[in-house]
Design an enzyme around this catalytic site. Structure first.
Site, PDB file in Angstrom:
ATOM      1  N   LYS A  96      55.120  39.470  38.600  1.00 17.21           N
ATOM      2  CA  LYS A  96      54.661  38.081  40.454  1.00 17.21           C
ATOM      3  C   LYS A  96      54.593  37.122  40.130  1.00 17.21           C
ATOM      4  O   LYS A  96      53.716  36.021  39.270  1.00 17.21           O
ATOM      5  CB  LYS A  96      53.618  39.241  41.272  1.00 17.21           C
TER       6      LYS A  96
ATOM      7  N   ARG B  26      41.721  49.139  47.639  1.00 21.73           N
ATOM      8  CA  ARG B  26      42.584  47.442  48.338  1.00 21.73           C
ATOM      9  C   ARG B  26      43.771  49.335  48.560  1.00 21.73           C
ATOM     10  O   ARG B  26      43.916  48.436  50.031  1.00 21.73           O
ATOM     11  CB  ARG B  26      43.376  46.619  46.807  1.00 21.73           C
TER      12      ARG B  26
ATOM     13  N   TYR C   6      38.099   7.881  44.000  1.00 26.13           N
ATOM     14  CA  TYR C   6      37.674   8.160  45.767  1.00 26.13           C
ATOM     15  C   TYR C   6      35.735   8.338  45.345  1.00 26.13           C
ATOM     16  O   TYR C   6      36.067   8.768  44.383  1.00 26.13           O
ATOM     17  CB  TYR C   6      38.453   9.517  46.488  1.00 26.13           C
TER      18      TYR C   6
END
Length: 379
Positions: free
Chosen positions: A35, A133, A265
């Site tokens: 996955k 879950r 930055y």
């Protein structure tokens, strides 16, 4: 090709599979989760290499991920670990993807679609033993197994659960995992008592592969182990693994700056003395988290710190007042430790700095970072 790239060492992946196999009981199968593009490593190439190394099953989180594998010619069984929506069922059936089922409603819907399309659906009954879950309650498991058994177009291919803290060495968490295993075993016994074959019984994730041999059953689902990392640093000593991903870039610019010159930055880094700064074409849009400012990256055998804020597409490193570094030199952000580079950063090292886990580090490497696959060697 971009200067920034992820090198995928498929030989290391196969090495890790061999090491995992050493810990498994005879005839225990491996299901590899691919996955999230194989945790950022490239699902199709990883799946092919893993199957060659003896992986029997693949697991995905979405139907689209499974379709990608099928369309690449992969015929190995694929489990979808997330619940599909109704609109995805025809595609699920078309590509012979094995879904998790957890309730009567979805079992009925799946059987109805399968009957309409004249297909047989192989399913895995997911039991929630403590993860909270997805999954049915242990008390519902037998009833749902019977429902699947009676459904004309469904077949029970397996029964599974998932462990919440199997990677922990804390006594309370060990007790919790053992309770999960016990509840799961009891559920399997009840399903068998009802005269139903549970098929493939699978539960063990990476942590339980290392710590709970009694949870191996018929098949294990190690994810991060295969990609080269223990699920927790406390388990590193239990298995020899080689990280599969190496993230590299190049120096594209070197400039001299004076004392008190700020970089990047927010002007949060200022040179304490005259030095040289090298710019690297990698930033947080590539997956190099802003929280990794200060990380020391390797050029040759030396390490240099990232200074100032990491930008979206670039970052800067301090290479010192008398640098030997040259433009276009390769820079290793993280990768496997080797005899040549024993002090390489690993994704686990970066995760510690960033306050996260290696899974997130590799998954976050953006699609715009090309993957370069080092072909596997099966021994």
């Amino acid at each position: 090709m971009r200067a920034t790239k992820a090198i995928i060492h498929l030989d290391n992946l196969q090495y890790n599979i061999k090491e995992i196999k050493k810990r498994l009981n005879k005839n225990v199968k491996i299901c590899l989760p691919v996955k999230a593009d194989a945790y950022g490593h490239g699902a199709v190439r990883v799946a092919v290499a893993a199957i060659r190394a003896g992986v029997s099953y693949l697991a995905v989180a979405s139907i689209q991920e499974a379709v990608e594998l099928r369309e690449a010619g992969i015929v190995a069984p694929i489990i979808s670990l997330s619940l599909p929506v109704l609109e995805e069922i025809p595609e699920l059936l078309k590509y012979d993807i094995e879904p998790l089922v957890i309730d009567e409603e979805f079992i009925n819907d799946l059987n109805r679609f399968a009957k309409k399309l004249n297909k047989k659906a192989w399913v895995h009954l997911k039991i929630d033993t403590g993860m909270r879950r997805i999954g049915c309650s242990p008390m519902e498991a037998v009833k749902l197994a019977v429902q699947i058994d009676r459904a004309e177009n469904l077949e029970l291919k397996g029964v599974c659960t998932h462990f919440a803290v199997s990677d922990s060495t804390d006594e309370k968490n060990i007790k919790f995992t053992k309770k999960q295993i016990s509840v799961f075993k009891d559920s399997i016994k009840e399903i068998k008592k009802a005269g139903i074959n549970p098929g493939l019984i699978h539960a063990a994730n990476s942590g339980s592969v290392l710590q709970y041999p009694e949870a191996q059953f018929d098949m294990v689902r190690p994810g991060i182990l295969v990609y080269g990392y223990a699920p927790s640093p406390s388990l590193n000593s239990l298995i020899d693994l080689k990280p599969v991903m190496e993230l590299v870039t190049q120096v594209v610019l070197i400039k001299k700056i004076e004392k008190d010159t700020s970089v990047s930055y927010d002007r949060c880094w200022t040179a304490e003395k005259e030095t040289f700064v090298a710019t690297l074409p990698i930033g947080y849009a590539d997956g190099l988290m802003r929280s990794l400012s200060g990380l020391k990256v390797r050029i040759g055998k030396d390490f240099f710190p990232i200074i100032g804020r990491i930008c979206m597409d670039q970052c800067m490193i301090d290479i010192g007042a008398s640098p030997w570094v040259q433009r276009w030199d390769e820079v290793c952000i993280f990768g496997p430790v080797s005899k040549e580079h024993p002090k390489n950063n690993t994704a686990q090292d970066l995760a510690k700095i960033a306050g996260t886990i290696p899974y997130e580090l590799t998954c976050d490497i953006n699609k715009r970072v090309p993957r370069i696959f080092i072909d596997e060697t099966i021994q």
